[in-house]
Structures are given as structure tokens and as C-alpha cells.
Design an enzyme around this catalytic site. Structure first.
Site, PDB file in Angstrom:
ATOM      1  NE  ARG A 124      11.165  -1.953   3.617  1.00 27.75           N
ATOM      2  CZ  ARG A 124      11.363  -1.809   4.928  1.00 27.75           C
ATOM      3  NH1 ARG A 124      10.702  -2.562   5.796  1.00 27.75           N
ATOM      4  NH2 ARG A 124      12.224  -0.915   5.382  1.00 27.75           N
ATOM      5  CE1 TYR A 127      11.580   9.310  -2.826  1.00 29.90           C
ATOM      6  CE2 TYR A 127      10.715   7.796  -1.191  1.00 29.90           C
ATOM      7  CZ  TYR A 127      10.852   8.182  -2.504  1.00 29.90           C
ATOM      8  OH  TYR A 127      10.254   7.446  -3.496  1.00 29.90           O
ATOM      9  CD  GLN A 133       3.842  -3.453  11.031  1.00 29.34           C
ATOM     10  OE1 GLN A 133       3.527  -4.631  11.042  1.00 29.34           O
ATOM     11  NE2 GLN A 133       3.202  -2.554  11.773  1.00 29.34           N
ATOM     12  NE  ARG A 134       7.472   0.653   3.072  1.00 31.34           N
ATOM     13  CZ  ARG A 134       8.691   1.108   2.779  1.00 31.34           C
ATOM     14  NH1 ARG A 134       9.383   0.567   1.809  1.00 31.34           N
ATOM     15  NH2 ARG A 134       9.203   2.109   3.457  1.00 31.34           N
ATOM     16  NE  ARG A 165      13.248   5.077   5.362  1.00 30.34           N
ATOM     17  CZ  ARG A 165      13.694   3.890   4.932  1.00 30.34           C
ATOM     18  NH1 ARG A 165      14.725   3.317   5.507  1.00 30.34           N
ATOM     19  NH2 ARG A 165      13.111   3.275   3.934  1.00 30.34           N
ATOM     20  CD  GLN A 173      14.675  -5.519   8.493  1.00 27.34           C
ATOM     21  OE1 GLN A 173      14.755  -6.357   9.368  1.00 27.34           O
ATOM     22  NE2 GLN A 173      15.754  -4.997   7.925  1.00 27.34           N
TER      23      GLN A 173
HETATM   24  N1  UDP Z   1      18.411  -4.036   3.765  1.00 27.77           N
HETATM   25  C1  UDP Z   1      19.243  -5.048   4.209  1.00 27.77           C
HETATM   26  N2  UDP Z   1      20.461  -5.203   3.608  1.00 27.77           N
HETATM   27  C2  UDP Z   1      20.894  -4.412   2.592  1.00 27.77           C
HETATM   28  C3  UDP Z   1      20.042  -3.400   2.124  1.00 27.77           C
HETATM   29  C4  UDP Z   1      18.792  -3.228   2.750  1.00 27.77           C
HETATM   30  O1  UDP Z   1      18.884  -5.794   5.113  1.00 27.77           O
HETATM   31  O2  UDP Z   1      22.035  -4.626   2.097  1.00 27.77           O
HETATM   32  C5  UDP Z   1      17.096  -3.872   4.417  1.00 27.77           C
HETATM   33  C6  UDP Z   1      16.769  -2.448   4.862  1.00 27.77           C
HETATM   34  O3  UDP Z   1      17.303  -2.158   6.135  1.00 27.77           O
HETATM   35  C7  UDP Z   1      15.246  -2.481   4.847  1.00 27.77           C
HETATM   36  C8  UDP Z   1      14.913  -3.453   3.713  1.00 27.77           C
HETATM   37  O4  UDP Z   1      16.095  -4.207   3.483  1.00 27.77           O
HETATM   38  O5  UDP Z   1      14.752  -2.994   6.051  1.00 27.77           O
HETATM   39  C9  UDP Z   1      14.513  -2.767   2.420  1.00 27.77           C
HETATM   40  O6  UDP Z   1      15.448  -1.766   2.158  1.00 27.77           O
HETATM   41  P1  UDP Z   1      15.532  -0.933   0.832  1.00 27.77           P
HETATM   42  O7  UDP Z   1      16.741  -0.078   0.916  1.00 27.77           O
HETATM   43  O8  UDP Z   1      15.429  -1.839  -0.334  1.00 27.77           O
HETATM   44  O9  UDP Z   1      14.239  -0.009   0.766  1.00 27.77           O
HETATM   45  P2  UDP Z   1      13.139   0.516   1.792  1.00 27.77           P
HETATM   46  O10 UDP Z   1      12.029  -0.465   1.691  1.00 27.77           O
HETATM   47  O11 UDP Z   1      13.707   0.543   3.187  1.00 27.77           O
HETATM   48  O12 UDP Z   1      12.798   1.853   1.298  1.00 27.77           O
END
Ligand code: UDP
Length: 331
Positions: free
Chosen positions: A215, A149, A278-279, A146, A213
Site C-alpha cells: 500500500r 464499495y 499491490q497499490r 469488496r 502486499q
Molecule cells: N491488514 C493487515 N492487518 C490488519 C488490517 C489490515 O495486514 O489488521 C492488511 C489488509 O489485508 C490489506 C492492507 O493491510 O492488505 C491494507 O488494509 P486496509 O484495511 O487498511 O485497507 P485497503 O487498502 O485494503 O482498502
């Protein structure tokens, strides 16, 4: 048209860029839209093509940017933004955040325009402080998948502050947290389009890791309102814009299962490397400076977004590339 009412939007054919184009047209601006169409789609802005106050340039802003005439504002939203996209095109991701930002800051200086750059919650990396305040410096692995980015965006912020402090350019920095809504790409690999796409195709929903985790998802209209207010404010330091309504990915999958009425189950896959545990944004700065808070609840936003994905042509749902992103994930 008055200079102040001319805005350049980069990444205009993308998810956020296209919604910004709509908003600025609605506010009576002349919009100069730019995109190299690597991850953007002209379908997102084709409804604006007939307007005399809208013009589109296909251009990669990592190369010198020329815009004829005067400019009041620049919004730099060009960048791959999904983890899968930046794994597929890491060099372009680094270039648009660094060289692209440099070109646009130079353009802002030359035109005496105010520039707002799109930064991200990814500058906090896998945060050890929760929720994330703008004063937190972050926990980023520069050499992880990552990093391309995260470090591009961190460099973007540093460069933006340098142009402000050294050249006196009027700059704004928004740190965007997970955002969703119509015009997200079904194949961008992010969790919401992934889950909805899987439900619509009758596949199981893939949870990465154990789903613990978290979001915090913000509906796109709320985000656009926050960005609009920040642009017109006189605040130079970064501002978090996001919805603090935090949820685990496991719970989120359950919400999508309910919403889509699918009979499919969840399946677990290994967690991608450096996936933040976590976020959640601390939005006290946005509240105080901009008088902004998100208004749209997840239940409402998800319904609108689901309707959008359902309305897409069937071919879009079954394109091979929707299923091939797994091979790009580093675990
Ligand atoms: N994620 C998941 N299944 C999927 C795609 C993503 O469980 O098919 C999880 C990913 O590992 C992360 C969270 O969902 O923990 C959010 O992922 P995303 O790619 O949307 O964006 P990020 O917040 O990580 O930038």
C-alpha cells in the site's frame, strides 16, 4: 455570504470530511456539514459548532437532500470507507455511492453548484497495472465482498460524468488512495488504526497474508491540499491523489513496532478475499494539472497520528468492538 463561498460537505463527521470542514472554514467559507453518523463521529467537528459560519445537519444523503439557500460547491464524502465497514453495512455502502451521489448531483444541478465526488483507488480493484494511472480501467470482482464499495464508486464516477456530459454540471472526481491521520476511527479495521490499537493494548500485530502486499499511505493534510486544488481547477476527468511511497504491509508493521516501542510481535492471519496485492498511485496527472505533490513523509505523519491515538481516552482503546472485526472478514 457570497454563493461561491457556501459549500456543502457530506460525510462531514468522518475522517476526511471533518478535515475538509476545517480547511474550508479556514479559507473563509460558510460550511454546511451533513452526516448520518453511521461511521462518522460528532467529536471530529464539535470544535466548529460555535462558529456562525458552520451548520450541521444529521441526514442520510441516500434520501432526498434539501439545503436551503444558494450553494457554490458540494463535496460528496459520505460513505463507509474501510473494508470492515462495508462488509458490516454493504447495502448502505451501495446506496450512498449510487442513490446518494444521484441526490447530490441533482442538488448540484438545481443550485448550479460545482460538485466534487470522492472516488477511490478501489476502482482499480486488484490492479494488474502498476503503478495505477487514471487511464487504467481496473480489475474489480463485482460479486466479491469488496464489490459493494468498488462498484458503488465506479457507478458514482459514471453517473458523475453523465451529469457533466448530459446536464452540463461542473463536476470533479478525486480517486483517493490510502490516507491516514488524526480522527481515523480506532475500530475501523484498517491497517494503521488496527496496528496502533494493537500496540497500545499490548497485543500482537495481525498481518493478513504473508505481508508482501503493498500500500502507499498519504498523510491527510496532503490529501486535503490536493482535493482543494482539484475543486478549484477546471479538470473534469478523474485525478489520483495519494502518496506514491509504496511499502509492504510487513515493513509497515515493523515501522509501527518501532514507532510505538512495543515489545509485541507480528502474527499472521489468512488474507481476506480479493485483498489487492499491490497499490501505488501514479500521480503525474495531479502534478501536471494541479502542481500538487505530497509533502509529508511517513515518519512525520505516523508520529502525529500516533500522538493522536495516544491522546484518546483509555475506554476508547478497550471497547469490545475494537476487537470484533475479525468475524466480518471473508477469506
Ligand atoms: N491488514 C493487515 N492487518 C490488519 C488490517 C489490515 O495486514 O489488521 C492488511 C489488509 O489485508 C490489506 C492492507 O493491510 O492488505 C491494507 O488494509 P486496509 O484495511 O487498511 O485497507 P485497503 O487498502 O485494503 O482498502
Amino acid at each position: 455570504m457570497a454563493t461561491k463561498k457556501r459549500v456543502l460537505i457530506t460525510g462531514a463527521a468522518g475522517f476526511l470530511g471533518s478535515h475538509l470542514c476545517d480547511r474550508f472554514i479556514k479559507e473563509g467559507f460558510e460550511v454546511i456539514a451533513m452526516d448520518n453518523l453511521i461511521t462518522g463521529d460528532l467529536k471530529n467537528i464539535e470544535h466548529l459548532f460555535r462558529l456562525p459560519q458552520f451548520i450541521f445537519y444529521e441526514h442520510d444523503v441516500s434520501n432526498f437532500v434539501h439545503v436551503p439557500g444558494k450553494l457554490g460547491y458540494i463535496l460528496h464524502f459520505a460513505s463507509p470507507a474501510s473494508p470492515i465497514d462495508y462488509l458490516k453495512i454493504p447495502i448502505q455502502t451501495l446506496k450512498v455511492g449510487s442513490l446518494g451521489t444521484h441526490n447530490l448531483l441533482g442538488l448540484a444541478k438545481a443550485k448550479d453548484a460545482r460538485i466534487l465526488v470522492a472516488s477511490t483507488s478501489e476502482v482499480y480493484g486488484d490492479p494488474t497495472v502498476h503503478p495505477q494511472k487514471e487511464t487504467y480501467w481496473g480489475n474489480v470482482n463485482p460479486v466479491g465482498p469488496r464489490g459493494v464499495y468498488d462498484e458503488a464508486k465506479r457507478f458514482q464516477e459514471a453517473l458523475t460524468m453523465a451529469y457533466h456530459n448530459f446536464h452540463g454540471v461542473e463536476t470533479r472526481i478525486v480517486r483517493i488512495f490510502n490516507t491516514y491521520g488524526p480522527r481515523m476511527r480506532l475500530n475501523d479495521g484498517r491497517v494503521l488504526p488496527a496496528f496502533i490499537g494493537q500496540a497500545l493494548r499490548g497485543e500482537d500485530l495481525t498481518i493478513f497474508g504473508d505481508g508482501s502486499q503493498t500500500r502507499s499511505f498519504c498523510y491527510v493534510d496532503d490529501l486535503v491540499e490536493g482535493i482543494y486544488r482539484l475543486l478549484l481547477s477546471d479538470y473534469v476527468e478523474p485525478v489520483n491523489i495519494g502518496n506514491p511511497d509504496e511499502i509492504t504491509i510487513r515493513e509497515f508493521a515493523e515501522e509501527i513496532i518501532k514507532l510505538t516501542n512495543t515489545t509485541q510481535k507480528v502474527v499472521f492471519k489468512p488474507l481476506p478475499k480479493d485483498d489487492p496485492t499491490q497499490r501505488k498511485p501514479d500521480i503525474s496527472r495531479a502534478k501536471e494539472i494541479l502542481g500538487w505533490t505530497p509533502k509529508i513523509k511517513r515518519a512525520e505523519g505516523l508520529k502525529i497520528t500516533y500522538e493522536y491515538f495516544k491522546s484518546l481516552p483509555k475506554e476508547a482503546l478497550h471497547k469490545k468492538e475494537h476487537n470484533d472485526f475479525e468475524k466480518y472478514i471473508k477469506r
